[in-house]
Design a protein around this motif. Structure first.
Motif, PDB file in Angstrom:
ATOM      1  N   ASN A 116       0.828  -1.214   0.000  1.00 21.16           N
ATOM      2  CA  ASN A 116       0.000   0.000   0.000  1.00 21.16           C
ATOM      3  C   ASN A 116       0.859   1.258   0.000  1.00 21.16           C
ATOM      4  OD1 ASN A 116      -2.416  -1.433   0.022  1.00 21.16           O
ATOM      5  ND2 ASN A 116      -2.533  -1.490   2.260  1.00 21.16           N
ATOM      6  N   GLN A 117       1.910   1.263   0.830  1.00 22.80           N
ATOM      7  CA  GLN A 117       2.752   2.438   0.956  1.00 22.80           C
ATOM      8  C   GLN A 117       3.510   2.750  -0.331  1.00 22.80           C
ATOM      9  OE1 GLN A 117       1.481   4.099   3.613  1.00 22.80           O
ATOM     10  NE2 GLN A 117       3.596   4.679   4.118  1.00 22.80           N
ATOM     11  N   VAL A 118       3.948   1.700  -1.041  1.00 25.37           N
ATOM     12  CA  VAL A 118       4.755   1.929  -2.231  1.00 25.37           C
ATOM     13  C   VAL A 118       3.921   2.496  -3.377  1.00 25.37           C
ATOM     14  CG1 VAL A 118       4.553  -0.315  -3.426  1.00 25.37           C
ATOM     15  CG2 VAL A 118       6.742   0.941  -3.460  1.00 25.37           C
ATOM     16  N   MET A 119       2.607   2.430  -3.246  1.00 26.24           N
ATOM     17  CA  MET A 119       1.732   3.019  -4.260  1.00 26.24           C
ATOM     18  C   MET A 119       1.387   4.480  -3.949  1.00 26.24           C
ATOM     19  SD  MET A 119       1.418   0.690  -6.473  1.00 26.24           S
ATOM     20  CE  MET A 119       0.128   1.385  -7.490  1.00 26.24           C
ATOM     21  N   THR A 120       1.841   4.968  -2.784  1.00 25.03           N
ATOM     22  CA  THR A 120       1.542   6.338  -2.366  1.00 25.03           C
ATOM     23  C   THR A 120       2.571   7.309  -2.936  1.00 25.03           C
ATOM     24  OG1 THR A 120       0.644   5.471  -0.291  1.00 25.03           O
ATOM     25  CG2 THR A 120       1.158   7.828  -0.370  1.00 25.03           C
ATOM     26  N   ALA A 121       2.116   8.389  -3.494  1.00 26.97           N
ATOM     27  CA  ALA A 121       3.028   9.389  -4.072  1.00 26.97           C
ATOM     28  C   ALA A 121       3.899   9.996  -2.970  1.00 26.97           C
ATOM     29  CB  ALA A 121       2.225  10.477  -4.772  1.00 26.97           C
ATOM     30  N   PRO A 122       5.155  10.283  -3.272  1.00 32.09           N
ATOM     31  CA  PRO A 122       6.039  10.880  -2.260  1.00 32.09           C
ATOM     32  C   PRO A 122       5.639  12.310  -1.939  1.00 32.09           C
ATOM     33  CG  PRO A 122       7.141  10.775  -4.397  1.00 32.09           C
ATOM     34  CD  PRO A 122       5.853  10.049  -4.555  1.00 32.09           C
ATOM     35  N   PHE A 123       5.957  12.734  -0.699  1.00 29.22           N
ATOM     36  CA  PHE A 123       5.762  14.123  -0.310  1.00 29.22           C
ATOM     37  C   PHE A 123       6.976  14.940  -0.744  1.00 29.22           C
ATOM     38  CE2 PHE A 123       3.151  11.869   2.836  1.00 29.22           C
ATOM     39  CZ  PHE A 123       1.952  12.549   2.697  1.00 29.22           C
ATOM     40  N   GLY A 124       6.735  16.163  -1.143  1.00 35.27           N
ATOM     41  CA  GLY A 124       7.829  17.061  -1.481  1.00 35.27           C
ATOM     42  C   GLY A 124       8.622  16.565  -2.674  1.00 35.27           C
ATOM     43  N   THR A 125       9.941  16.708  -2.589  1.00 33.96           N
ATOM     44  CA  THR A 125      10.816  16.302  -3.683  1.00 33.96           C
ATOM     45  C   THR A 125      11.466  14.959  -3.378  1.00 33.96           C
ATOM     46  OG1 THR A 125      12.629  17.548  -2.690  1.00 33.96           O
ATOM     47  CG2 THR A 125      11.296  18.683  -4.343  1.00 33.96           C
ATOM     48  N   GLY A 126      12.078  14.386  -4.412  1.00 33.51           N
ATOM     49  CA  GLY A 126      12.697  13.075  -4.258  1.00 33.51           C
ATOM     50  C   GLY A 126      11.678  11.964  -4.405  1.00 33.51           C
ATOM     51  N   GLY A 127      12.109  10.734  -4.121  1.00 32.61           N
ATOM     52  CA  GLY A 127      11.224   9.592  -4.263  1.00 32.61           C
ATOM     53  C   GLY A 127      10.787   9.042  -2.917  1.00 32.61           C
ATOM     54  N   ARG A 128      10.113   7.898  -2.985  1.00 32.55           N
ATOM     55  CA  ARG A 128       9.679   7.186  -1.773  1.00 32.55           C
ATOM     56  C   ARG A 128      10.353   5.813  -1.763  1.00 32.55           C
ATOM     57  NH1 ARG A 128       5.691   7.136   1.930  1.00 32.55           N
ATOM     58  NH2 ARG A 128       4.651   8.944   1.003  1.00 32.55           N
TER      59      ARG A 128
END
Length: 332
Positions: free
Chosen positions: A51-63
């Motif tokens: 579930n978490q890996v499908m969430t868009a990252p906050f701010g800049t950079g990746g997740r």
């Protein structure tokens, strides 16, 4: 590729790779919001990771979502497999799913085949201590990566000193890098000898003492290995590998085989040039004595795995028995 599967028993090398992946994925200013490390004891960890890996990252950079010591490549329910199949092909390019395990993936199960299709799989296994040519290559490659210039003899000495311990190799190379920072010439054997401690190779020295029938030296080496907290099963593993190599070389030589490449293939020695030296080592060893070493070592391995208590007496007893094989052959 946003999916990685790292596995193996070389914890230090694996964790370094994890750190490198984290550094290139996350923006340090947003890392707190975009980094999830999910431990193996979390019951819904796999589902949460997907579930978490499908969430868009906050701010800049990746997740980055890291599933630690996962069992997905050993067992996986049909329900979880379906969820995995839906997710792996849809992970956003900005996000990274990292799975790590100390166990080798089981290539027979569906989840492993799915990971093989979608993920970059990297092995981080400790090189067996008796595969000295591979250890030497690891030292040479690591030195090159860290910008440490070493002569050929210096590479060999460093390999002999640190063995297959990648953590010690890295620490020693850091030290040598600082020493050689102001020197354009490759560091030679004398410099390495003065700066590097000898951490390992005692298990191989133990094998040599046994085949010489030198009981006193062998028992001293056993005591030294225990002082260094060397796991007993790792000691046995090294002895099994070394005596197996000696046995194969002796068998092939006595059968009349002269092709070093063929001997190397049968003995699983990756560098045929080592066969010359192995022939010298086994020249005076009786084949009958070498044959008897492996059953004794397998008995020792079984005893260490099945019995509790102090492993030292077990190892000492079997080492004496092994030495006696070669003492008797020398007296015969």
């Amino acid at each position: 590729m946003p999916i990685y599967f790292f596995w193996g028993d070389d914890d230090f090398a694996l964790n370094r790779a994890v750190s490198a992946l984290r550094d290139r994925t996350l923006d340090p200013d947003w890392a707190t919001f975009n980094y999830d490390r999910i431990p193996p004891e979390q019951s819904d960890g796999i589902t949460q990771a997907l579930n978490q890996v499908m969430t868009a990252p906050f701010g800049t950079g990746g997740r980055l979502v890291w599933l630690v010591e996962t069992t997905l490549a050993q067992r996986c329910s049909e329900e979880l497999l379906s969820e995995l199949d839906r997710t792996l092909s849809a992970i956003p390019d900005t996000n990274v799913l990292l799975l790590t395990s100390s166990s080798k993936p089981d290539g027979r199960i569906k989840s492993t085949k799915l990971l093989q299709k979608h993920a970059e799989i990297r092995e981080f296994a400790l090189i067996p201590p008796w595969k000295t040519d591979q250890i030497g290559e690891q030292v040479r490659r690591s030195a090159q990566e860290m910008g440490v210039k070493l002569t050929r003899d210096a590479v060999q000495l460093l390999a002999n000193s640190v063995g297959n311990q990648s953590r010690q190799l890295y620490l020693e190379l850091e030290k040598l890098s600082l020493y050689g920072a102001s020197n354009s010439q490759p560091l030679d054997e004398a410099i390495v000898a003065s700066l590097v401690s000898n951490y390992t190779q005692n298990s191989l020295q133990l094998a040599s003492a046994i085949q010489q029938g030198n009981t006193g030296k062998a028992l001293t080496l056993v005591a030294d290995l225990f002082k260094q907290n060397e796991p007993p099963l790792r000691i046995v593993s090294t002895l099994v590998g070394q005596f197996r190599t000696w046995l194969w070389v002796k068998l092939m030589v006595e059968s009349g085989e002269r092709d070093d490449r063929e001997i190397a293939r049968m003995a699983e020695v990756s560098n045929p040039k080592r066969i010359y030296f192995l022939k010298q080592e086994v020249r005076s060893l009786p084949l009958a004595s070498l044959r008897q070493t492996l059953p004794l070592l397998l008995e020792l391995e079984f005893s260490l795995k099945s019995q509790g208590g102090d492993p030292m007496p077990l190892l000492q007893t079997k080492v004496i028995e092994l030495c006696q094989l070669f003492v008797r052959s020398a007296q015969a």
